[in-house]
Design a protein around this motif. Structure first.
Motif, short mmCIF file in Angstrom:
data_model
loop_
_atom_site.label_atom_id
_atom_site.label_comp_id
_atom_site.label_asym_id
_atom_site.label_seq_id
_atom_site.Cartn_x
_atom_site.Cartn_y
_atom_site.Cartn_z
N VAL A 1 -19.46 55.52 11.19
CA VAL A 1 -19.38 54.18 11.78
C VAL A 1 -20.77 53.71 12.22
O VAL A 1 -21.18 52.58 11.94
N LEU A 2 -21.50 54.57 12.90
CA LEU A 2 -22.85 54.21 13.34
C LEU A 2 -23.75 53.91 12.15
O LEU A 2 -24.53 52.95 12.16
N TYR A 3 -23.65 54.74 11.12
CA TYR A 3 -24.47 54.54 9.93
C TYR A 3 -24.13 53.22 9.25
O TYR A 3 -25.02 52.47 8.84
N GLY A 4 -22.85 52.91 9.15
CA GLY A 4 -22.44 51.64 8.55
C GLY A 4 -22.95 50.44 9.34
O GLY A 4 -23.40 49.45 8.75
N VAL B 1 -20.35 43.24 9.44
CA VAL B 1 -20.62 44.56 10.01
C VAL B 1 -19.44 45.48 9.75
O VAL B 1 -19.61 46.64 9.35
N LEU B 2 -18.23 44.98 9.95
CA LEU B 2 -17.02 45.77 9.70
C LEU B 2 -16.93 46.18 8.23
O LEU B 2 -16.55 47.31 7.92
N ARG B 3 -17.31 45.29 7.32
CA ARG B 3 -17.33 45.63 5.89
C ARG B 3 -18.27 46.80 5.62
O ARG B 3 -17.91 47.74 4.92
N ASP B 4 -19.47 46.75 6.18
CA ASP B 4 -20.42 47.84 5.96
C ASP B 4 -19.95 49.14 6.60
O ASP B 4 -20.18 50.22 6.06
N ILE B 5 -19.28 49.04 7.73
CA ILE B 5 -18.76 50.25 8.39
C ILE B 5 -17.62 50.85 7.56
O ILE B 5 -17.65 52.05 7.24
N LEU B 6 -16.63 50.03 7.20
CA LEU B 6 -15.44 50.55 6.52
C LEU B 6 -15.65 50.86 5.05
O LEU B 6 -15.01 51.77 4.51
N CYS B 7 -16.53 50.14 4.39
CA CYS B 7 -16.72 50.32 2.95
C CYS B 7 -17.89 51.22 2.59
O CYS B 7 -17.92 51.77 1.49
N ILE B 8 -18.85 51.38 3.50
CA ILE B 8 -20.02 52.18 3.16
C ILE B 8 -20.16 53.37 4.11
O ILE B 8 -20.10 54.52 3.69
N GLY B 9 -20.37 53.11 5.40
CA GLY B 9 -20.65 54.19 6.34
C GLY B 9 -19.53 55.21 6.48
O GLY B 9 -19.76 56.42 6.38
N LEU B 10 -18.33 54.73 6.71
CA LEU B 10 -17.20 55.64 6.93
C LEU B 10 -16.86 56.47 5.69
O LEU B 10 -16.71 57.70 5.80
N PRO B 11 -16.76 55.89 4.49
CA PRO B 11 -16.50 56.73 3.32
C PRO B 11 -17.59 57.77 3.08
O PRO B 11 -17.29 58.92 2.75
N ILE B 12 -18.84 57.38 3.25
CA ILE B 12 -19.92 58.33 3.05
C ILE B 12 -19.82 59.46 4.08
O ILE B 12 -19.96 60.64 3.74
N GLY B 13 -19.55 59.12 5.33
CA GLY B 13 -19.40 60.14 6.38
C GLY B 13 -18.25 61.09 6.10
O GLY B 13 -18.39 62.30 6.23
N LEU B 14 -17.10 60.54 5.72
CA LEU B 14 -15.93 61.39 5.49
C LEU B 14 -16.07 62.27 4.24
O LEU B 14 -15.67 63.43 4.25
#
Length: 154
Positions: free
Chosen positions: A101-104, A128-141
């Motif tokens: 989330v932080l990364y996104g 911001v939510l798009r970048d968190i949910l579509c980029i940061g969170l998938p990469i983190g998980l």
């Protein structure tokens, strides 16, 4: 016999490639799908590759291919930075959601916006939510899953 549980180069490449692919597809999907009814539904894809092709119209197949290539190359770099950074920060492996989330959120401020820039507080919050949910969170998980799979049993 027993499997070596250390993270190998193959595991790192897998985490980078898979997370870049998933994040790239998700980001592309939420960027292009809402624009389907617009005059230029592939405008965000074309904007990603603008300047890479000397296409006078800027809308030909080569421009689209270059836009997609630029988009996924950017996702590959973004994923590689995260995956390699998590190898140095042990705490990030324990909290993939928080760090994703932080990364996104950080990526929102660092990545170029290839469409019209968001306006107003609601537009910025959605971007911001798009970048968190579509980029940061998938990469983190995905990174966490690969690291968890290869970590020694405790």
């Amino acid at each position: 016999m027993g499997r070596n549980h250390s993270t190998t180069t193959r595991d790192i490449v897998t985490a980078i490639g898979l997370s870049a692919w998933v994040a790239g597809l998700l980001d592309l999907m939420v960027t292009v799908v809402p624009a389907v009814h617009a005059d230029k539904p592939i405008a965000p894809v074309l904007a990603a590759g603008r300047g890479l092709v000397a296409d006078p119209s800027g809308t030909g197949p080569l421009a689209i291919a270059m836009g997609l290539g630029a988009h996924f190359a950017l996702m590959l770099v973004v994923a590689a930075i995260f995956v390699l950074a998590t190898r140095k920060v042990a705490l990030s492996a324990a909290h993939p959601v928080i760090f994703g989330v932080l990364y996104g959120a950080v990526l929102f401020f660092l990545l170029p916006d290839h469409g019209a820039p968001p306006t107003g507080a609601g537009g910025i919050a959605l971007a911001v939510l798009r970048d968190i949910l579509c980029i940061g969170l998938p990469i983190g998980l995905i990174t966490w899953q690969v690291q968890r799979r290869t970590a020694p049993a405790q």
